[in-house]
Structure formats: structure tokens, C-alpha cells
Write an enzyme that holds these catalytic residues in place. Structure first.
Site, short mmCIF file in Angstrom:
data_model
loop_
_atom_site.label_atom_id
_atom_site.label_comp_id
_atom_site.label_asym_id
_atom_site.label_seq_id
_atom_site.Cartn_x
_atom_site.Cartn_y
_atom_site.Cartn_z
CE LYS A 110 52.95 37.35 43.01
NZ LYS A 110 52.84 37.35 41.58
CE LYS A 190 42.82 35.58 47.07
NZ LYS A 190 43.97 35.25 46.33
CE LYS A 193 50.48 30.29 42.33
NZ LYS A 193 49.44 31.13 41.77
P1 ADP Z 1 46.75 32.15 44.00
O1 ADP Z 1 46.18 33.07 45.08
O2 ADP Z 1 46.38 30.73 44.23
O3 ADP Z 1 48.23 32.36 43.82
P2 ADP Z 1 46.51 33.66 41.58
O4 ADP Z 1 46.99 34.88 42.30
O5 ADP Z 1 47.39 33.02 40.58
O6 ADP Z 1 46.05 32.58 42.66
O7 ADP Z 1 45.10 34.01 40.95
C1 ADP Z 1 44.71 33.85 39.62
C2 ADP Z 1 43.32 34.44 39.48
O8 ADP Z 1 42.36 33.73 40.29
C3 ADP Z 1 43.25 35.90 39.92
O9 ADP Z 1 42.50 36.62 38.97
C4 ADP Z 1 42.54 35.88 41.25
O10 ADP Z 1 41.75 37.04 41.42
C5 ADP Z 1 41.68 34.61 41.16
N1 ADP Z 1 41.62 33.98 42.49
C6 ADP Z 1 42.64 33.36 43.14
N2 ADP Z 1 42.26 32.88 44.33
C7 ADP Z 1 40.95 33.20 44.47
C8 ADP Z 1 39.97 32.99 45.51
N3 ADP Z 1 40.27 32.32 46.62
N4 ADP Z 1 38.72 33.45 45.32
C9 ADP Z 1 38.40 34.11 44.17
N5 ADP Z 1 39.28 34.35 43.17
C10 ADP Z 1 40.54 33.90 43.31
#
Ligand code: ADP
Ligand code: TRP
Length: 321
Positions: A110, A190, A193
Site C-alpha cells: 500500500k 487485475k 479500484k
Molecule cells: P481493490 O483491489 O479494488 O482495492 P479490495 O482489495 O478492496 O479491492 O478487495 C475486496 C475483496 O474483493 C477482496 O476479498 C479481494 O480478494 C476481492 N477482489 C478484488 N479485486 C478482485 C478481482 N479483480 N478479482 C477477484 N477478486 C477481487
């Protein structure tokens, strides 16, 4: 079996969050006793604007309900409604070695993405251990990115038990959701956000359609077969296509004659089919914030009732009160 998981209200929900995590959480409520919470204390490590945080919390609560979380079956609560969580976090902090936290990669990741390296971000895994241990959860479903945090939770549990010569906590089992695909974003990385490459679930349809129509593709002409290897559109089509339409995707790519534009329009159609009912329900819930709040208040009450006897034991074990 008691299941617990949390989601940070740190951004607008996208289809990666749904297919990669939330869908699995909701399937579990049919068979297990589930506790799901909105991790707003955790979100403060990255979201430091009060109105935005409040909006994200209420959207995430409405989203859980819109996707079908049943408050009769599962307990849904807001982390900050549980004062015992920061209390337990402190007890756990005092038995957690610095080295254990220094080995965690998520804080470093992060920081490399530009998040301020605060003490809260560094000690985040300790609060996560408190979230998990406080409800005596047996099983914690999470994405692969959280695997290390669960190992840390198990280490902290051991450290507490050894320090105080007690066995108050249930040692939680991780359940890594690695059988689900990582959903690619519209640019092929991937979906996340932090990359600005998401297909969002809620909100106006026009920008969502625009995002889908701008999924990166190559320049294979309409009449030719399209490569599937490394194709973002192909991967997304496979995630979205309902069972009976998987064949259509294979034919569209492998036989030629179907242009990328047609496939994208089809994808948008599936998006509407998949998320249409949840989107409508989400709008209803957003128009009735008291109903959503009532679910959270009741969830916190039920969670705290469950937590109270364990916290008594913990306080006794450490010699407080
Ligand atoms: P971001 O990557 O958008 O910041 P988060 O880290 O808040 O998303 O992820 C929240 C949940 O969604 C986690 O459990 C993560 O494993 C799942 N997740 C996030 N992005 C993906 C993705 N592209 N494919 C599958 N699962 C995802
Ligand atoms: N750290 C998780 C995430 O970023 C959210 C979370 C906080 C969590 N506490 C938890 C997940 C406890 C499972 C159990 O996605």
C-alpha cells in the site's frame, strides 16, 4: 460452523469484488452461521474524508443487502459499532512482536501505491486478528491477498495463549478463495479500484456501458477467429456469461464472424441480467436509509451479545477489571 469475513468500505464496489469475494460470502449463509462486517475502522487507513467514508459505509451495507444478505440468517454489522474490537486490538497488540508485523507485505504494497505509512496501516493486521477472534469464528473466507493476515492472526492467537497461559480463543481456519478467477479490469490488469480499470456494479448505467465498450482488444478483423489466450474480453465474457451462454462465447471467439463490438454489447446485456435485480434493490435501499441503519444496529446488538462472555474471559486473563 461459524464464518466471519469483513469488507473495507474503501471504494465503489466493482464486479471483481463481487465474483471474487461477496458472491462466495453470500452462498455460505445457507449452510453456516455467518458474521459479516463493514470494516470502517480499517478503511480509515486510506479514506480520510468524513463524508466520503459515511457514503461508502452506507453503500456497502445497502450492497450486501441488495445482493441477498438475509439479516434473519446472517449478522451484518459495522465494525465501529463494536467498541470491544479496539479494546481487544490493544490486548493483542501487547503480545504481537514488531517483527511479525514487519514481515507483512500488504502494508509495504500500500505504501508503494502512495498510501501514507501510518502506524494504523502498519498495525492493521492486529485489528484484523481482533475482528476474527472476537466472534470465535471457525472459518474466515478471504481472497488470496489476505492469506498472510490470517497466518498472523493464528500467530497472535498463539502468542496470547502462551503469554497468559490460557486457551480463550478459537484458532480460526483460513478459507482462501483461490478457486475463483481473478477478474481482469478493462485494461487487462487485475480489476482494482486503485488502477481505475473497474466495471462498477451500482450507479448510472451509462458510464458502466462505456467502461464495457472500452475493454482493450486487439485489431483482429470481424470475420477472423479471435485469440482467447491473454484476451481480457474473453476472460470477462467467461466470468459474465450465464451457464447456457458459455458455448456462445466459445463460438464467437473461435469461429470468427462476430466482432468485438458485438461481444461487448452481449457482455453489457449479461451485466444487466446479472446485476439488474440487485441494482434495483440497491436503489430502493438507498431511498430508505433508516431500514439499512436498523439492520446494522440490530446486527451490532447481536454481535455484542455474542462477544460479551469472551471479552469477560479475556479481561480476566490479562488482569483488567
Ligand atoms: P481493490 O483491489 O479494488 O482495492 P479490495 O482489495 O478492496 O479491492 O478487495 C475486496 C475483496 O474483493 C477482496 O476479498 C479481494 O480478494 C476481492 N477482489 C478484488 N479485486 C478482485 C478481482 N479483480 N478479482 C477477484 N477478486 C477481487
Ligand atoms: N483486510 C480485509 C481486506 O482488506 C478486510 C478485513 C478486515 C477482514 N478485517 C477482517 C477480512 C477480518 C476477514 C476477516 O479485504
Amino acid at each position: 460452523m461459524r464464518v466471519l469475513s469483513g469488507v473495507q468500505p474503501s471504494g465503489i464496489l466493482h464486479v471483481g469484488n463481487y465474483f471474487g469475494a461477496i458472491r462466495q460470502f453470500l452462498q455460505m449463509q445457507e449452510e453456516h452461521e455467518c458474521y459479516y462486517f463493514l470494516a470502517d475502522y480499517h478503511a480509515l487507513t486510506t479514506v480520510q474524508e468524513k463524508d466520503r467514508l459515511r457514503g461508502l459505509v452506507s453503500d456497502l451495507a445497502a450492497a450486501f443487502l441488495a445482493f441477498g444478505l438475509d439479516p434473519e440468517k446472517s449478522v451484518l454489522y459495522r465494525q465501529s459499532d463494536i467498541p470491544e474490537i479496539p479494546e481487544l486490538t490493544w490486548y493483542l497488540s501487547t503480545v504481537t512482536s514488531m517483527g511479525l508485523l514487519q514481515r507483512c507485505h500488504s502494508c509495504k504494497d500500500k505504501v508503494s501505491q502512495g498510501v501514507v505509512p501510518s502506524h494504523g496501516l502498519f498495525s492493521y493486521p492486529v485489528m484484523m486478528a481482533a475482528d476474527i477472534l472476537i466472534v470465535n469464528s471457525d472459518m474466515v473466507p478471504v481472497g488470496k491477498d489476505q492469506k498472510q493476515h490470517l497466518e498472523v492472526t493464528r500467530d497472535i492467537t498463539g502468542a496470547f495463549h502462551t503469554t497468559y497461559d490460557t486457551e480463550v480463543f478459537t484458532l480460526p481456519k483460513p478459507m482462501i478463495l483461490d478457486n475463483v478467477a481473478v477478474v481482469p479490469g478493462i485494461d487487462g490488469r487485475k480489476m482494482s479500484k486503485s488502477y481505475g480499470n473497474t466495471i462498477d456494479i451500482f450507479g448510472a448505467e451509462k458510464p458502466i456501458r462505456k467502461a464495457i465498450m472500452s475493454i482493450t482488444t486487439d485489431s483482429t478483423p470481424v470475420e477472423e477467429p479471435k485469440p482467447t489466450e491473454g484476451s481480457t474480453l474473453y476472460q470477462l465474457a467467461r466470468v459474465f456469461a450465464p451457464e447456457g451462454e458459455r458455448e456462445w462465447v466459445e463460438t464467437a471467439f473461435r469461429e470468427g464472424g462476430t466482432g468485438y463490438g458485438t461481444i461487448k454489447k452481449q457482455l453489457f446485456g449479461w451485466f444487466r441480467e446479472t446485476f439488474g435485480p440487485a441494482r434495483a434493490r440497491f436503489d430502493e435501499l438507498k431511498a430508505d436509509p433508516e431500514a439499512v441503519e436498523a439492520v446494522l444496529v440490530d446486527g451490532a446488538r447481536r454481535a455484542r451479545e455474542e462477544i460479551a462472555p469472551l471479552m469477560d474471559k479475556v479481561r480476566k486473563a490479562v488482569g483488567i477489571r
